[in-house]
Design a protein around this motif. Structure first.
Motif, PDB file in Angstrom:
ATOM      1  N   ALA A   1       0.839  -1.357   0.147  1.00 32.75           N
ATOM      2  CA  ALA A   1      -0.085   0.080   0.064  1.00 32.75           C
ATOM      3  C   ALA A   1       0.779   1.444  -0.016  1.00 32.75           C
ATOM      4  CB  ALA A   1      -0.962   0.056   1.421  1.00 32.75           C
ATOM      5  N   ALA A   2       1.981   1.344   0.664  1.00 33.89           N
ATOM      6  CA  ALA A   2       2.854   2.358   0.642  1.00 33.89           C
ATOM      7  C   ALA A   2       3.439   2.604  -0.294  1.00 33.89           C
ATOM      8  CB  ALA A   2       3.731   2.222   2.009  1.00 33.89           C
ATOM      9  N   ALA A   3       3.857   1.354  -0.904  1.00 33.10           N
ATOM     10  CA  ALA A   3       4.495   1.791  -2.333  1.00 33.10           C
ATOM     11  C   ALA A   3       3.763   1.994  -3.499  1.00 33.10           C
ATOM     12  CB  ALA A   3       5.093   0.308  -2.727  1.00 33.10           C
ATOM     13  N   GLU A   4       2.497   1.931  -3.395  1.00 34.75           N
ATOM     14  CA  GLU A   4       1.609   2.435  -4.454  1.00 34.75           C
ATOM     15  C   GLU A   4       1.196   3.869  -4.132  1.00 34.75           C
ATOM     16  OE1 GLU A   4       0.481   0.905  -7.318  1.00 34.75           O
ATOM     17  OE2 GLU A   4       1.525  -0.670  -6.833  1.00 34.75           O
ATOM     18  N   VAL A   5       1.151   4.195  -3.085  1.00 31.36           N
ATOM     19  CA  VAL A   5       1.064   5.724  -2.677  1.00 31.36           C
ATOM     20  C   VAL A   5       2.172   6.110  -3.229  1.00 31.36           C
ATOM     21  CG1 VAL A   5       0.937   7.370  -0.837  1.00 31.36           C
ATOM     22  CG2 VAL A   5      -0.576   5.215  -0.777  1.00 31.36           C
ATOM     23  N   ALA A   6       3.367   5.776  -3.016  1.00 30.44           N
ATOM     24  CA  ALA A   6       4.561   6.349  -3.351  1.00 30.44           C
ATOM     25  C   ALA A   6       4.764   6.576  -4.849  1.00 30.44           C
ATOM     26  CB  ALA A   6       5.859   5.732  -2.748  1.00 30.44           C
ATOM     27  N   ARG A   7       4.232   5.596  -5.699  1.00 32.96           N
ATOM     28  CA  ARG A   7       4.459   5.631  -6.906  1.00 32.96           C
ATOM     29  C   ARG A   7       3.545   6.695  -7.606  1.00 32.96           C
ATOM     30  NH1 ARG A   7       4.360  -0.366  -6.130  1.00 32.96           N
ATOM     31  NH2 ARG A   7       6.625  -0.926  -6.451  1.00 32.96           N
TER      32      ARG A   7
END
Length: 282
Positions: free
Chosen positions: A67-73
């Motif tokens: 989830a954090a990675a998707e927000v970052a992207r």
């Protein structure tokens, strides 16, 4: 944008004489707030998920990490993903597959020889998996696994010992004990800036400051000038979030939909991130 390796963000900050901030992610709202604040500040940022946060999510690292990675992207600035304060080698071994480019292995509460051996093993695994590894030497206050105060004799990081530790373990960054303490709810910590300078001269890897929520703005600026390159912040976000939620619920006692108070909490965290990035990355 794609995730950026932590090594790259730390190296760029060091070369520019600045610091990069790493903020703790506990919920999706934390990740959204941190990236929103970083975007508003125009500063790169590290999203870090601790072993405690993984435990909060039932011991499952993948859901919150992804989830954090998707927000970052979806963000328009450089963002790295870091696994923080890992004491369990089994969790550390999930880092690469879960999308983390870096991790902090925490054997800081152990006696020196045990810390050295455990960290050396962690580094061997991490470098084989392409993971940049941070470790800790000395005692940063506020953790429940060690009884000493951050200001007790003998707990601060010794430069000579730190140089030997880095050489013997091969770590990529070193968290140092210089007077800060985890989980502080006021910003009254007084750092030993002369010690930071001595550590910078003795240690060939970037220095990391944990417990930075309890450090005032000018103390943080001085720490960066003295040689701190990565600054970890967690409690400051939780203070902002909780205050905003309480205020919203107090003003709306019949509110049952969580979205209004979560939104206010998220906005408060984002503003805290923006302000702190102006201090450490400016």
């Amino acid at each position: 944008m794609p995730l950026v390796p932590t090594r790259e963000l730390v190296s760029k900050a060091a070369a520019a004489g600045r610091a990069v901030a790493a903020f703790n992610v506990i919920t999706l709202e934390h990740a959204e707030a941190i990236t929103a604040g970083a975007s508003a500040a125009g500063s790169p940022v590290i999203l870090q998920i601790s072993e405690n946060a993984v435990r909060f999510h039932g011991g499952r690292v993948a859901p919150i990490a992804r989830a954090a990675a998707e927000v970052a992207r979806a963000c328009d600035i450089d963002v790295a993903l870091h696994l923080d304060h890992v004491t369990d080698m089994r969790l550390l071994r999930t880092a690469a597959d879960a999308g983390f480019s870096s991790a902090m292995f925490d054997a800081g509460a152990q006696p020196y020889a045990d810390n050295l051996a455990a960290t050396r093993a962690a580094v061997e695994w991490a470098h084989g998996a392409g993971v940049w590894l941070e470790a800790e030497l000395g005692y940063v206050g506020g953790k429940p696994d060690a009884p000493a105060s951050a200001h007790a004799a003998g707990v601060r990081t010794d430069p000579r010992e730190a140089a030997s530790y880095v050489a013997d373990t091969g770590v990529d960054a070193l968290a140092v004990a210089v007077g800060s303490s985890h989980a502080m709810t006021d910003r009254s910590a007084s750092l030993d800036h002369e010690l930071i300078e001595r550590l910078r001269e003795a240690v060939p890897v970037p220095l990391v400051l944990h417990g930075s929520s309890g450090v005032g703005d000018e103390e943080l600026r001085r720490a960066v000038r003295a040689g701190i390159v990565k600054i970890n912040i967690g409690t400051a976000l939780n203070i902002a979030f909780t205050r905003a939620v309480r205020e919203t619920l107090a003003a709306n006692p019949d509110l049952t939909d969580p979205r209004p108070y979560l939104a206010r909490g998220r906005e408060a965290m984002a503003e805290t991130v923006r302000l702190l990035l102006g201090v450490v990355s400016g």
